[in-house]
Design a protein around this motif. Structure first.
Motif, short mmCIF file in Angstrom:
data_model
loop_
_atom_site.label_atom_id
_atom_site.label_comp_id
_atom_site.label_asym_id
_atom_site.label_seq_id
_atom_site.Cartn_x
_atom_site.Cartn_y
_atom_site.Cartn_z
N ALA A 32 -29.78 6.24 -30.41
CA ALA A 32 -29.87 6.00 -31.85
C ALA A 32 -31.30 6.16 -32.37
O ALA A 32 -31.50 6.50 -33.52
N GLU A 33 -32.28 5.95 -31.55
CA GLU A 33 -33.67 6.03 -31.99
C GLU A 33 -34.15 7.48 -32.10
O GLU A 33 -35.34 7.73 -32.30
N GLY A 34 -33.26 8.44 -31.93
CA GLY A 34 -33.65 9.84 -31.99
C GLY A 34 -34.18 10.37 -30.66
O GLY A 34 -34.80 11.43 -30.61
N VAL A 35 -33.96 9.64 -29.59
CA VAL A 35 -34.43 10.04 -28.27
C VAL A 35 -33.33 10.86 -27.59
O VAL A 35 -32.18 10.43 -27.52
N ASP A 36 -33.69 12.04 -27.12
CA ASP A 36 -32.76 12.88 -26.37
C ASP A 36 -33.24 12.97 -24.94
O ASP A 36 -34.43 13.13 -24.67
N VAL A 37 -32.29 12.90 -24.01
CA VAL A 37 -32.60 12.95 -22.59
C VAL A 37 -31.89 14.15 -21.99
O VAL A 37 -30.68 14.32 -22.19
N THR A 38 -32.63 15.02 -21.29
CA THR A 38 -32.03 16.16 -20.61
C THR A 38 -31.88 15.84 -19.13
O THR A 38 -32.34 14.80 -18.65
N VAL A 39 -31.27 16.76 -18.38
CA VAL A 39 -31.11 16.52 -16.95
C VAL A 39 -32.45 16.56 -16.22
O VAL A 39 -32.56 16.11 -15.09
N TRP A 40 -33.47 17.12 -16.86
CA TRP A 40 -34.79 17.20 -16.23
C TRP A 40 -35.63 15.96 -16.52
O TRP A 40 -36.76 15.86 -16.04
N SER A 41 -35.10 15.02 -17.31
CA SER A 41 -35.84 13.81 -17.65
C SER A 41 -35.81 12.83 -16.48
O SER A 41 -34.93 12.86 -15.63
N ARG A 42 -36.80 11.92 -16.53
CA ARG A 42 -36.87 10.90 -15.50
C ARG A 42 -35.62 10.03 -15.57
O ARG A 42 -35.14 9.69 -16.63
N GLY A 43 -35.09 9.68 -14.44
CA GLY A 43 -33.90 8.86 -14.38
C GLY A 43 -32.64 9.67 -14.14
O GLY A 43 -31.70 9.20 -13.52
N LEU A 44 -32.59 10.87 -14.66
CA LEU A 44 -31.43 11.74 -14.43
C LEU A 44 -31.75 12.88 -13.47
O LEU A 44 -30.85 13.50 -12.93
N PHE A 45 -33.04 13.15 -13.27
CA PHE A 45 -33.45 14.39 -12.61
C PHE A 45 -32.79 14.67 -11.26
O PHE A 45 -32.16 15.70 -11.13
N PRO A 46 -32.87 13.85 -10.27
CA PRO A 46 -32.37 14.36 -8.99
C PRO A 46 -30.88 14.63 -8.99
O PRO A 46 -30.43 15.64 -8.45
N THR A 47 -30.10 13.78 -9.59
CA THR A 47 -28.65 13.92 -9.47
C THR A 47 -28.07 14.83 -10.54
O THR A 47 -27.31 15.75 -10.22
N ALA A 48 -28.38 14.60 -11.78
CA ALA A 48 -27.80 15.40 -12.86
C ALA A 48 -28.27 16.85 -12.81
O ALA A 48 -27.55 17.75 -13.23
N ALA A 49 -29.44 17.08 -12.26
CA ALA A 49 -29.95 18.45 -12.17
C ALA A 49 -29.20 19.28 -11.14
O ALA A 49 -29.31 20.51 -11.14
N LEU A 50 -28.43 18.64 -10.27
CA LEU A 50 -27.64 19.39 -9.29
C LEU A 50 -26.56 20.24 -9.97
O LEU A 50 -26.21 21.30 -9.47
N ILE A 51 -26.06 19.77 -11.10
CA ILE A 51 -25.01 20.52 -11.79
C ILE A 51 -25.52 21.89 -12.23
O ILE A 51 -24.94 22.91 -11.86
N PRO A 52 -26.62 21.97 -13.00
CA PRO A 52 -27.08 23.30 -13.39
C PRO A 52 -27.65 24.11 -12.23
O PRO A 52 -27.54 25.34 -12.22
#
Length: 145
Positions: free
Chosen positions: A30-50
Motif C-alpha cells: 500500500a505504501e507504493g513499495v514494489d518488490v521483484t524477485v531480485w529484491s532482498r527476501g525473495l531473491f534465492p527462492t523466487a528467482a529460481l522461477i525465471p
C-alpha cells in the motif's frame, strides 16, 4: 536435421516472458513499495522461477537456430526430462507463493507473468515430448503380420 515443432517456440517465448516478469512487481504494498524477485527476501527462492524458465528458453532457442538438441546436460537425464521437471518445479514454486504470508502485500503483475510462464514452460515441455514420440512412431518400421 530435426524438424522444429511449435513446442520449441512456445518454450523460447515462455523463457523470455519469465525473464521479463522477473523485473515486474512480484509483491505490491500500500505504501507504493514494489518488490521483484531480485529484491532482498525473495531473491534465492523466487528467482529460481525465471532462471529455470530462461535456461529452458535458451535451450529451446538453440534447437530452433541449430536444428538439433545439445548433448544431455548432466548424469543420464535427457533434455525431455529436464524440461518437464523444470516446468513442474516452476509451477510448484509459483503455487507456494499463493500460500505464503505476504505481510500485507498483494501479488503483483510479475507474479502473474511468472506463473503463466511456468504453466507455459511445462506445456511446451509436454508439446516437445509428444512431437518427439510422434516422430519416433513415424520412423519405426511397419511390422508385417
Amino acid at each position: 536435421m530435426k524438424r522444429t515443432e511449435p513446442g520449441w517456440l512456445v518454450l523460447t517465448l515462455a523463457g523470455f516472458a519469465a525473464l521479463l516478469g522477473s523485473f515486474l512487481p512480484f509483491y505490491t504494498y500500500a505504501e507504493g513499495v514494489d518488490v521483484t524477485v531480485w529484491s532482498r527476501g525473495l531473491f534465492p527462492t523466487a528467482a529460481l522461477i525465471p532462471l529455470l524458465g530462461f535456461v529452458i528458453g535458451l535451450q529451446a532457442l538453440f534447437v530452433l537456430v541449430v536444428g538439433h538438441e545439445p548433448r544431455s546436460p548432466f548424469l543420464n537425464f535427457t533434455w525431455e526430462q529436464v524440461r518437464l521437471a523444470a516446468g513442474a518445479f516452476m509451477i510448484l514454486l509459483a503455487l507456494s507463493y499463493l500460500l505464503q504470508d505476504r505481510a500485507g502485500g498483494s501479488l503483483g503483475s510479475g507474479y502473474l507473468v511468472l506463473s503463466l510462464a511456468s504453466l507455459v514452460t511445462f506445456a511446451g515441455g509436454v508439446m516437445t515430448r509428444r512431437a518427439q514420440l510422434a516422430r519416433a512412431g513415424e520412423a519405426a518400421p511397419a511390422r508385417k503380420r
